[in-house]
Design a protein around this motif. Structure first.
Motif: not given
Lengths: 258, 340
Positions: A97, A99-101
């Protein structure tokens, strides 16, 4: 589709192909479904001569070749649960998360990749188990060209895919692999079939995801069948369960602290 | 730049982070200090959008974390060495992170080389020691070549060589003009790396100052003396209004930085000195003093007796007279015992 979404899909594909559990869960699903399907097909076709006329009328070689799915679907459940809950049990979720929120992008990319893979494996499994099963049934076999048979075989693949997808949704809600498996395994292996076979609870049982979804694999209706939906109606009921599970997983992921 | 404004996190009744306001600036290493349970990790998780704040705001270069498109290119974080799937190889772990942020694959090999894990790139992470896991986590933080770096307890589990390496790495990153925000519960560690210091205790901001200022304001300076004529020396100093305290094994201590005066007095009375050294309390001690103050403040909300069994008392430093930061913990232990 935005380029960002494509990147996340690629990332999720790397994740799924780089852990051993993917291979052994999906491999087990194929082997158990096909192997058990073959065994039961042989046993039932040997039994054909001792059946009475009514039983022969309800004889459904297509559905019989899918008999191994009852057990094979458990491996699909394990696959679906591990794909999602591994993130939590390993602590990877915080790295993921960070890295990819965008949590919707994260969860739906993960689910999309895992479902696509499950679909390929499930379709191949369904066709193999059909052909192997029919080959074992000799003169009683069904053919892919018979009415309703192709629908049943494709439906078998869709059914197993939806089982995996449902498990992903449940795992996204519960996070813990042990808790998810502890609920899903006995539910699909025991509770559902008990509810579906006891006459008092049959009315409810037939609306459970697996009972409803399995209708699509029937070509010949069983004796005294009073199911209020058809093959696609059953699959739609299962689809509704899946949508609820996945949305539930998303809502909780969105709201919770990771 | 990281800006926190009134950042608060509450878990039910318990306040983990209490109205934190401070700014982490580029070009220096900012140490984030506090004992275990002070709220450091919670603060860092809120910074990364992992935990939702109960109140307040935290922004990275003016934006919320979720608004950043490829966040690994802006901010790299090491939160927890175990925040990875043990069944995945080091290379694949970094590859999936790189792909999600559009970072080229070649960068994975680069950072593996930087942290010294190239030889085990294809090995599963579960076979890694804590130190190797820490290095892999740091590789993940460096992956996007970000301008902001955040490390939560980075020296945990590292061997002396590894600790030396991470110190130099952090200083080097700051020297390149990056923002480096590093948490620790070890003051001695911070003294060696941090230029700026943010201290929290029980979720509350206790200090936000440069390292030099912090030491100057919080530390005690004194002069250490050794002399074969100790008794005479004490008398002379006492008469001159400079009281000396015996500190054991033939050592005298005089409060304040008055070594010139003491030297002149000794010369005047023909006293032999074996040692005359100005001392400054370590950061560790300065830190204890600060927390002792914070405990006095907290004592208003608690009627229980002070307790020295906790974290501060456990280090055996006399600087803490009240109870230190361990008091809260000790109090909870007592409650738990009473309740269960």
């Amino acid at each position: 589709m935005s380029s960002g979404r494509v990147l996340v899909l690629k990332s999720e594909w790397t994740k799924i192909r780089s852990v051993a559990s993917t291979v052994w869960t999906l491999g087990l699903a194929v082997v158990v479904t096909v192997g058990l399907g073959l065994l039961i097909s042989i046993l039932v076709s040997n039994d054909f001569d001792s059946m009475n006329a009514r039983e022969r009328l309800a004889f459904d070689p297509t559905a019989i070749s899918f008999a191994g799915m009852g057990l094979g679907q458990l491996a699909m459940i394990v696959f679906g649960v591990l794909v999602v809950s591994n993130e939590y049990s390993t602590g990877m979720i915080r790295t993921s998360l960070a890295a990819v929120p965008q949590r919707a992008a994260f969860l739906f990319s993960k689910i999309a990749v895992a479902t696509a893979l499950a679909l390929v494996v499930a379709m191949v499994t369904s066709f193999i188990t059909f052909f192997v099963g029919q080959a074992a049934m000799g003169e009683h076999r069904a053919s892919l060209g018979d009415p309703g048979v192709l629908r049943a075989v494709i439906g078998g693949g869709l059914y197993m895919t939806l089982i995996a997808l449902f498990s992903m949704g449940v795992a996204a809600m519960l996070r813990s692999p042990m808790l998810s498996l502890g609920i899903l395994m006995p539910f699909f292996f025991l509770v559902s079939s008990i509810l579906g076979n006891v006459s008092a609870t049959k009315k409810i049982g037939q609306f459970l995801p697996d009972q409803a979804g399995q209708k699509i694999m029937q070509v010949v209706s069983p004796l005294d069948d009073d199911t209020p939906y058809g093959p696609w109606g059953g699959l739609a009921i299962m689809g509704a369960w899946v949508v609820v599970a996945v949305l539930g997983g998303y809502v909780l992921l969105k709201r919770r602290d990771a | 730049m990281i800006e926190l404004e009134g950042l608060t996190k509450r878990y039910g009744e318990k306040v983990a982070v209490n109205h934190l306001t401070f700014t982490v600036r580029p070009g220096v290493v900012t140490g984030f200090l506090g004992p275990n349970g002070a709220g450091k990790s919670t603060t860092m998780r809120m910074l990364l959008g992992l935990d939702h704040p109960t109140a307040g705001d935290v922004r990275i270069d003016g934006r919320h974390y979720e608004q950043i498109r490829h966040p690994l290119k802006y901010i790299g974080a090491l939160l927890d060495a175990k925040a990875m799937h043990g069944g995945r190889s080091a290379f694949n772990h970094l590859l999936c992170l790189a792909q999600s942020n559009g970072i080229p694959k070649s960068r994975v090999a680069e950072v593996l080389d930087t942290v010294g894990l190239t030889a085990v790139a294809r090995k599963k992470a579960k076979g890694f020691s804590l130190g190797m896991g820490q290095r892999l986590g740091i590789a993940g933080a460096l992956l996007g070549d970000p301008q902001i770096l955040m490390f939560d307890e980075p020296v945990n589990g590292l061997d002396p060589e590894g600790i030396h390496w991470i110190r130099n790495l952090m200083k080097g990153l700051a020297a390149q003009g990056r923002t480096v925000f590093v948490s620790s519960h070890l003051m001695s560690e911070m003294a060696l790396t941090a230029d700026h210091l943010v201290v929290i205790g029980q979720g509350r901001l206790l200090a936000d100052t440069s390292m030099a200022d912090f030491i100057r304001e919080n530390s005690r300076s004194y002069v250490r003396l050794r002399s074969p004529q100790q008794e005479r020396l004490r008398d002379v100093l006492g008469q001159a209004g400079v009281p000396a305290v015996e500190a054991g094994s033939g050592i005298l201590e005089v409060d304040g930085a008055r070594s010139e005066l003491i030297g002149e007095l000794a010369a005047e009375h023909h006293l032999v000195l074996h040692e005359l050294s100005p001392q400054q309390a370590s950061l560790e001690e300065a830190f204890m003093q600060l927390t002792a103050e914070s405990v006095e403040y907290h004592a208003h909300s608690d009627t229980g007796p002070p307790d020295t069994n906790g974290w501060a008392g456990g280090t055996g430093t006399e600087a803490v007279s009240g109870g230190g930061w361990g008091e809260q913990w000790a109090r909870e232990q007592r409650k738990r015992k009473a309740g269960g």
